[in-house]
Design a protein around this motif. Structure first.
Motif: not given
Length: 155
Positions: A64-88
């Motif tokens: 996102n930054v390389f494409e000219g956007g803002d730095l929007e990532i935050r360490d506190k969200y870097s493990f916020n994965l929603s449950p994965i319930e299917s192979q897809e």
């Protein structure tokens, strides 16, 4: 070989196609991981799916930054994965990592070497070089974890 070319090579090695440092890469390690393996928790370790999400979170943030956007990532969200319930859902996450990695490498290839010494967003983050190097080192760290988790799951 320019410094940017060397960084692109190192990034591709750890994420997409290399064998030099770890004798493997993310793509190779994750290619045969099933939903069950990806989501199985061993003790207090993160799951393979969580580590895949985590590394992609940072790659996508830098893209996102390389494409000219803002730095929007935050360490506190870097493990916020929603449950994965299917192979897809697992395959979607894996494909996102590979697509974002390819995009990162392609954008980095177009970067002039002179950009590497520039401040990355804010002086507190250092230079582009520091952040790109950090991304590569971060990826190797988590690649090692994924490799070990796979071995534990096989036993």
């Amino acid at each position: 070989m320019s410094l940017v070319s060397q960084l692109v090579k190192r990034f591709r090695e750890v994420l997409l196609d290399g064998m030099w440092i770890a004798n493997t890469n993310f793509k190779a390690q994750l290619s045969d991981v099933t939903l069950q393996q990806a989501t199985t928790k061993i003790g207090s370790l993160n799951t393979i799916a969580m580590l895949t999400f985590h590394i992609d979170y940072y790659i996508a943030g830098l893209v996102n930054v390389f494409e000219g956007g803002d730095l929007e990532i935050r360490d506190k969200y870097s493990f916020n994965l929603s449950p994965i319930e299917s192979q897809e859902e697992w395959e979607t996450l894996l494909n996102k990592l590979l697509i974002d990695s390819e995009k990162f490498a392609n954008l980095l290839e177009k970067m002039p070497d002179s950009k590497l010494d520039e401040v990355f967003i804010d002086e507190k983050y250092g230079t582009y070089l520091r952040n790109i190097d950090g991304m590569i080192e971060h990826a190797y760290y988590h690649l090692g974890q994924i490799t070990l988790i796979k071995k534990l799951l096989d036993n």
